[in-house]
Design a protein around this motif. Structure first.
Motif, PDB file in Angstrom:
ATOM      1  N   LEU A 150      14.218  13.393  12.343  1.00  0.00           N
ATOM      2  CA  LEU A 150      14.039  14.580  11.509  1.00  0.00           C
ATOM      3  C   LEU A 150      13.390  14.205  10.181  1.00  0.00           C
ATOM      4  N   LYS A 151      13.774  13.051   9.654  1.00  0.00           N
ATOM      5  CA  LYS A 151      13.206  12.618   8.370  1.00  0.00           C
ATOM      6  C   LYS A 151      11.713  12.348   8.496  1.00  0.00           C
ATOM      7  N   PHE A 152      11.304  11.692   9.556  1.00  0.00           N
ATOM      8  CA  PHE A 152       9.873  11.451   9.776  1.00  0.00           C
ATOM      9  C   PHE A 152       9.119  12.776   9.878  1.00  0.00           C
TER      10      PHE A 152
ATOM     11  N   ALA B 144       5.364  16.708   7.392  1.00  0.00           N
ATOM     12  CA  ALA B 144       4.994  18.079   7.045  1.00  0.00           C
ATOM     13  C   ALA B 144       4.597  18.188   5.581  1.00  0.00           C
ATOM     14  N   VAL B 145       5.358  17.535   4.688  1.00  0.00           N
ATOM     15  CA  VAL B 145       5.068  17.592   3.253  1.00  0.00           C
ATOM     16  C   VAL B 145       3.762  16.854   2.933  1.00  0.00           C
ATOM     17  N   LEU B 146       3.611  15.661   3.469  1.00  0.00           N
ATOM     18  CA  LEU B 146       2.418  14.855   3.168  1.00  0.00           C
ATOM     19  C   LEU B 146       1.149  15.510   3.705  1.00  0.00           C
ATOM     20  N   ARG B 147       1.230  16.042   4.918  1.00  0.00           N
ATOM     21  CA  ARG B 147       0.046  16.682   5.511  1.00  0.00           C
ATOM     22  C   ARG B 147      -0.335  17.936   4.719  1.00  0.00           C
ATOM     23  N   GLY B 148       0.650  18.743   4.347  1.00  0.00           N
ATOM     24  CA  GLY B 148       0.357  19.948   3.577  1.00  0.00           C
ATOM     25  C   GLY B 148      -0.237  19.645   2.224  1.00  0.00           C
ATOM     26  N   TRP B 149       0.250  18.593   1.565  1.00  0.00           N
ATOM     27  CA  TRP B 149      -0.236  18.252   0.225  1.00  0.00           C
ATOM     28  C   TRP B 149      -1.686  17.793   0.265  1.00  0.00           C
ATOM     29  N   ILE B 150      -2.019  16.900   1.186  1.00  0.00           N
ATOM     30  CA  ILE B 150      -3.386  16.364   1.205  1.00  0.00           C
ATOM     31  C   ILE B 150      -4.372  17.391   1.729  1.00  0.00           C
TER      32      ILE B 150
ATOM     33  N   GLU C 168      -1.656   3.116  17.961  1.00  0.00           N
ATOM     34  CA  GLU C 168      -2.905   3.218  18.724  1.00  0.00           C
ATOM     35  C   GLU C 168      -3.641   1.890  18.799  1.00  0.00           C
ATOM     36  N   GLY C 169      -2.916   0.809  18.712  1.00  0.00           N
ATOM     37  CA  GLY C 169      -3.496  -0.520  18.860  1.00  0.00           C
ATOM     38  C   GLY C 169      -4.404  -0.961  17.740  1.00  0.00           C
ATOM     39  N   THR C 170      -4.398  -0.243  16.613  1.00  0.00           N
ATOM     40  CA  THR C 170      -5.335  -0.555  15.535  1.00  0.00           C
ATOM     41  C   THR C 170      -4.648  -1.038  14.266  1.00  0.00           C
ATOM     42  N   ARG C 171      -3.465  -0.534  13.973  1.00  0.00           N
ATOM     43  CA  ARG C 171      -2.807  -0.884  12.715  1.00  0.00           C
ATOM     44  C   ARG C 171      -1.308  -0.718  12.871  1.00  0.00           C
ATOM     45  N   TYR C 172      -0.572  -1.350  11.972  1.00  0.00           N
ATOM     46  CA  TYR C 172       0.876  -1.211  11.956  1.00  0.00           C
ATOM     47  C   TYR C 172       1.263  -0.049  11.050  1.00  0.00           C
ATOM     48  N   ASN C 173       2.276   0.717  11.500  1.00  0.00           N
ATOM     49  CA  ASN C 173       2.738   1.870  10.747  1.00  0.00           C
ATOM     50  C   ASN C 173       4.196   2.129  11.095  1.00  0.00           C
ATOM     51  N   TRP C 174       4.892   2.852  10.212  1.00  0.00           N
ATOM     52  CA  TRP C 174       6.264   3.243  10.515  1.00  0.00           C
ATOM     53  C   TRP C 174       6.239   4.227  11.672  1.00  0.00           C
ATOM     54  N   GLY C 175       7.052   3.968  12.702  1.00  0.00           N
ATOM     55  CA  GLY C 175       7.098   4.853  13.860  1.00  0.00           C
ATOM     56  C   GLY C 175       8.494   4.906  14.443  1.00  0.00           C
ATOM     57  N   ILE C 176       8.776   6.005  15.159  1.00  0.00           N
ATOM     58  CA  ILE C 176      10.087   6.183  15.781  1.00  0.00           C
ATOM     59  C   ILE C 176       9.883   6.828  17.142  1.00  0.00           C
ATOM     60  N   ARG C 177      10.713   6.447  18.086  1.00  0.00           N
ATOM     61  CA  ARG C 177      10.606   6.986  19.434  1.00  0.00           C
ATOM     62  C   ARG C 177      10.876   8.485  19.432  1.00  0.00           C
ATOM     63  N   ASN C 178       9.963   9.244  20.036  1.00  0.00           N
ATOM     64  CA  ASN C 178      10.107  10.701  20.139  1.00  0.00           C
ATOM     65  C   ASN C 178       9.861  11.100  21.583  1.00  0.00           C
ATOM     66  N   GLY C 179      10.928  11.172  22.362  1.00  0.00           N
ATOM     67  CA  GLY C 179      10.779  11.429  23.786  1.00  0.00           C
ATOM     68  C   GLY C 179      10.125  10.246  24.459  1.00  0.00           C
TER      69      GLY C 179
ATOM     70  N   GLY D 222       7.002   9.394  23.790  1.00  0.00           N
ATOM     71  CA  GLY D 222       5.991   8.852  22.895  1.00  0.00           C
ATOM     72  C   GLY D 222       6.581   8.375  21.586  1.00  0.00           C
ATOM     73  N   TRP D 223       5.710   8.239  20.588  1.00  0.00           N
ATOM     74  CA  TRP D 223       6.113   7.773  19.262  1.00  0.00           C
ATOM     75  C   TRP D 223       5.655   8.771  18.207  1.00  0.00           C
ATOM     76  N   LEU D 224       6.507   8.938  17.202  1.00  0.00           N
ATOM     77  CA  LEU D 224       6.144   9.742  16.042  1.00  0.00           C
ATOM     78  C   LEU D 224       5.916   8.792  14.876  1.00  0.00           C
ATOM     79  N   TYR D 225       4.692   8.789  14.330  1.00  0.00           N
ATOM     80  CA  TYR D 225       4.338   7.868  13.263  1.00  0.00           C
ATOM     81  C   TYR D 225       4.324   8.592  11.913  1.00  0.00           C
ATOM     82  N   LEU D 226       4.565   7.847  10.859  1.00  0.00           N
ATOM     83  CA  LEU D 226       4.484   8.402   9.516  1.00  0.00           C
ATOM     84  C   LEU D 226       3.037   8.795   9.225  1.00  0.00           C
ATOM     85  N   TYR D 227       2.847  10.009   8.730  1.00  0.00           N
ATOM     86  CA  TYR D 227       1.499  10.504   8.452  1.00  0.00           C
ATOM     87  C   TYR D 227       0.920   9.787   7.233  1.00  0.00           C
ATOM     88  N   ARG D 228      -0.310   9.349   7.363  1.00  0.00           N
ATOM     89  CA  ARG D 228      -1.006   8.710   6.245  1.00  0.00           C
ATOM     90  C   ARG D 228      -2.039   9.675   5.675  1.00  0.00           C
TER      91      ARG D 228
END
Length: 390
Positions: free
Chosen positions: A198-200, A205-211, A258-269, A271-277
């Motif tokens: 839920l935190k991710f 949602a906040v980061l995507r809306g702001w940018i 996606e095999g390109t970079r390291y990022n904060w992620g958590i299992r979501n079903g 798949g994975w839910l990654y922190l939005y950059r």
């Protein structure tokens, strides 16, 4: 107090009467303005102003301040090109007015003395014609090379010897501070009991809306700096929640996206839910729009997009407040028991305490809920129990 609190009712009604013939509508607006306000059990008369937050207030405020637009247009905006050129050669300069609700800019290519003269002239007009006072703490006279803030943006012109002058528009420092304050509240150490998934989702949602709000300005470097800061905040929150050494924490949450970079992620079903950059958001050129005038065509539908804001009033913090049934239950309990703490009677920062915690089988029912302020809530035995997180 701001402009909305100081609108003179008689002046506003006279302005409305110039366009509205139906006396019943004018009487309705008059009663609406003088209806008064209720603060708890206290009634307060409204001799001035329009209630902020109601549907009509922005419209009425624009009708009121449209007189400022007309004053500028009749005296400066409608001047012929030859007249403007003559003023320029006489070092008087010309001016342009940019207004959004009660925030406005007056730009001039004259001298600094001319800028002060314009400020005093418009201040006199507002005071004598509209009974409004300029907010001294918000009124600044500055050069465009030094930059200024407007509607959450910082506008500044950069001049170099080897290139033409450039105007850069970036998110203002205040806007960045507000975003950081919101992320700090979401990743506060007292919220270590929230679910990471839920935190991710809430952070994204906040980061995507702001940018997205700032996607048309020069926000790329700002976004990179904020991404680094948000990464640190999330790491500290995860460390507080799990109480694990950094190496184990990185093994749990640091994933290759996606095999390109390291990022904060958590299992979501599956798949994975990654922190939005925010730095991933493409910066695009703003396309100015000229919507058709509804009074000039027979059939008209708006093609304006939904108004954008970098941060709305309410932002989900990543806790269980997204449960619709729980929100309805809280509203019912507040209505039945009065919006005050059941221990000390405080009416600020109210929260609900489960007499029997949900992690021990407690249910979301009225009999198991107690309305407490934050100070009393933290003193309950089950507040901040770490045992279930191990």
């Amino acid at each position: 107090m701001g402009m909305f609190d100081n609108i003179h009712h008689d002046i506003l009604l006279k302005l409305l009467a110039k366009r509205i013939i139906d006396r019943r509508i004018l009487d309705l607006v008059d009663r609406f303005l003088k209806a008064g306000l209720m603060e708890g059990q206290l009634f307060e008369r409204t001799e001035l102003g329009t209630p902020q937050g109601c549907i009509c207030s922005p419209l009425l405020a624009n009708v009121y301040l449209h007189q400022l637009d007309l004053y500028w247009w009749n005296k400066y905006g409608s001047l012929h090109r030859k007249v403007k050129e003559r003023r320029r050669t006489e070092h008087l300069g010309n001016c342009a007015l940019i207004r959004y609700a009660d925030d406005w800019l007056l730009l001039t290519n004259g001298s600094k003395a001319e800028a002060y003269r314009l400020r005093d002239e418009f201040e006199t007009f507002l005071r004598e014609e509209l009974k409004l006072e300029l907010a001294v703490e918000k009124t600044h006279i500055t050069h465009v090379n030094d930059g200024f803030d407007f509607l959450g943006f910082h506008i500044r012109r950069y001049v170099s010897r080897d290139d033409r002058p450039k105007v850069l528009v970036t998110p203002s420092d205040k806007a960045q501070t507000r975003l950081k304050a919101k992320v700090k509240a979401m990743t506060d150490r007292t919220r270590f009991r929230d679910e990471p998934l839920l935190k991710f989702s809430a952070l994204n949602a906040v980061l995507r809306g702001w940018i997205i709000y700032y996607r048309h300005c020069n926000a790329k470097e700002t976004a990179k700096d904020l991404d680094f800061w948000v990464n640190e905040r999330l790491f500290l929150w995860l460390q507080k929640r799990h109480r694990l050494p950094p190496r184990r924490l990185l093994a749990l949450y640091k994933q290759r996206q996606e095999g390109t970079r390291y990022n904060w992620g958590i299992r979501n079903g599956e798949g994975w839910l990654y922190l939005y950059r925010m730095s991933d958001q493409p910066i695009t050129k703003y396309k100015s729009r000229k919507p058709p005038n509804p009074y000039l065509t027979d059939e008209w539908t708006t093609d304006l997009e939904t108004p954008e804001t970098p941060l709305p009033e309410y932002v989900w913090l990543g806790n269980a407040e997204n449960n619709e049934e729980w929100r309805k239950l809280k509203a019912e309990i507040k209505a039945e028991r009065g919006a005050k703490c059941e221990r000390c009677g405080n009416t600020m920062e109210l929260d609900f305490h489960h007499l029997k915690a949900r992690r021990y089988g407690g249910q979301d029912v009225k009999e198991n809920a107690q309305l407490l302020c934050e100070c009393c809530h933290v003193q309950t035995p089950t507040y901040g129990d770490h045992s279930r997180l191990q």
